[in-house]
Design a protein around this motif. Structure first.
Motif, short mmCIF file in Angstrom:
data_model
loop_
_atom_site.label_atom_id
_atom_site.label_comp_id
_atom_site.label_asym_id
_atom_site.label_seq_id
_atom_site.Cartn_x
_atom_site.Cartn_y
_atom_site.Cartn_z
N MET A 15 -55.58 -61.51 -25.20
CA MET A 15 -54.96 -60.38 -24.50
C MET A 15 -54.06 -59.57 -25.43
O MET A 15 -53.99 -58.34 -25.33
N GLU A 18 -56.05 -57.17 -27.40
CA GLU A 18 -56.50 -56.04 -26.59
C GLU A 18 -55.32 -55.19 -26.08
O GLU A 18 -55.52 -54.25 -25.32
N LYS A 20 -52.98 -56.13 -24.00
CA LYS A 20 -52.75 -56.39 -22.57
C LYS A 20 -51.71 -57.47 -22.28
O LYS A 20 -51.30 -57.64 -21.14
N ILE A 39 -50.32 -60.44 -17.81
CA ILE A 39 -51.41 -59.64 -18.35
C ILE A 39 -51.44 -58.32 -17.59
O ILE A 39 -51.41 -58.32 -16.36
N GLU A 40 -51.48 -57.21 -18.33
CA GLU A 40 -51.64 -55.91 -17.68
C GLU A 40 -53.11 -55.51 -17.83
O GLU A 40 -53.59 -55.26 -18.94
N HIS A 41 -53.81 -55.49 -16.71
CA HIS A 41 -55.25 -55.24 -16.73
C HIS A 41 -55.67 -54.59 -15.41
O HIS A 41 -55.13 -54.92 -14.36
N SER A 42 -56.61 -53.67 -15.50
CA SER A 42 -57.15 -52.98 -14.31
C SER A 42 -56.05 -52.33 -13.49
O SER A 42 -56.04 -52.41 -12.26
N ASN A 43 -55.11 -51.73 -14.18
CA ASN A 43 -53.99 -51.01 -13.56
C ASN A 43 -53.13 -51.90 -12.66
O ASN A 43 -52.56 -51.45 -11.67
N TRP A 46 -50.60 -58.87 -13.83
CA TRP A 46 -50.94 -60.20 -13.33
C TRP A 46 -49.96 -61.20 -13.92
O TRP A 46 -50.02 -61.50 -15.11
#
Length: 140
Positions: A15, A18, A20, A39-43, A46
């Motif tokens: 992550m 990437e 994230k 984790i920052e993912h898909s706006n 998490w």
């Protein structure tokens, strides 16, 4: 838990590569007293792991950090902040709902499979009891 440590370490490297990985800290004089692994993912943000220094528990460092993280989510105009894990009472200060999670575990009909099944069931029961005592009794 060596396997979990390996998983979270590998995930952190992936992550981070990437862009994230989000490691959130609340500090006092440069010393961390609360932390989140997210984790920052898909706006969405998490939140995978949280922790705080028990010596600071009277000041609710985890709650103070969570306030800042939720504000970050609003400032970044994220669609949501996902509090992964159990549906513990303290999370209801921020959550607007609950996503139900269903897990299926399949074990082979062997001695090792049966023993693994019972080990896993004991681990879940232990975790539920510890969380129940921590969040339902200690703080009330």
């Amino acid at each position: 838990h060596a396997a979990l440590q390996d998983f979270f370490t590998e995930l952190a490297y992936l992550m981070a590569s990437e862009g994230k990985l989000r490691l959130n800290f609340l500090t006092v004089d440069g010393t961390p007293i609360a932390a989140q692994y997210a984790i920052e993912h898909s706006n969405r943000l998490w939140i995978l792991k949280i922790g705080y220094d028990e010596r600071w528990s009277n000041f609710s460092p985890g709650t103070l950090l969570m306030d800042k993280v939720v504000k970050y989510c609003f400032d970044k105009d994220l669609e949501g902040c996902e509090f992964l894990g159990n549906n513990d009472d303290w999370l209801h200060d921020w959550a607007t709902g609950v996503h139900e999670l269903v897990s299926y575990n399949i074990y082979p009909k062997t001695l090792k499979g049966i023993l693994t099944k019972y080990r896993d069931q004991l681990a879940v029961s232990y975790h539920d009891v510890v969380n129940h005592l921590k969040y339902k009794w200690v703080f009330r």
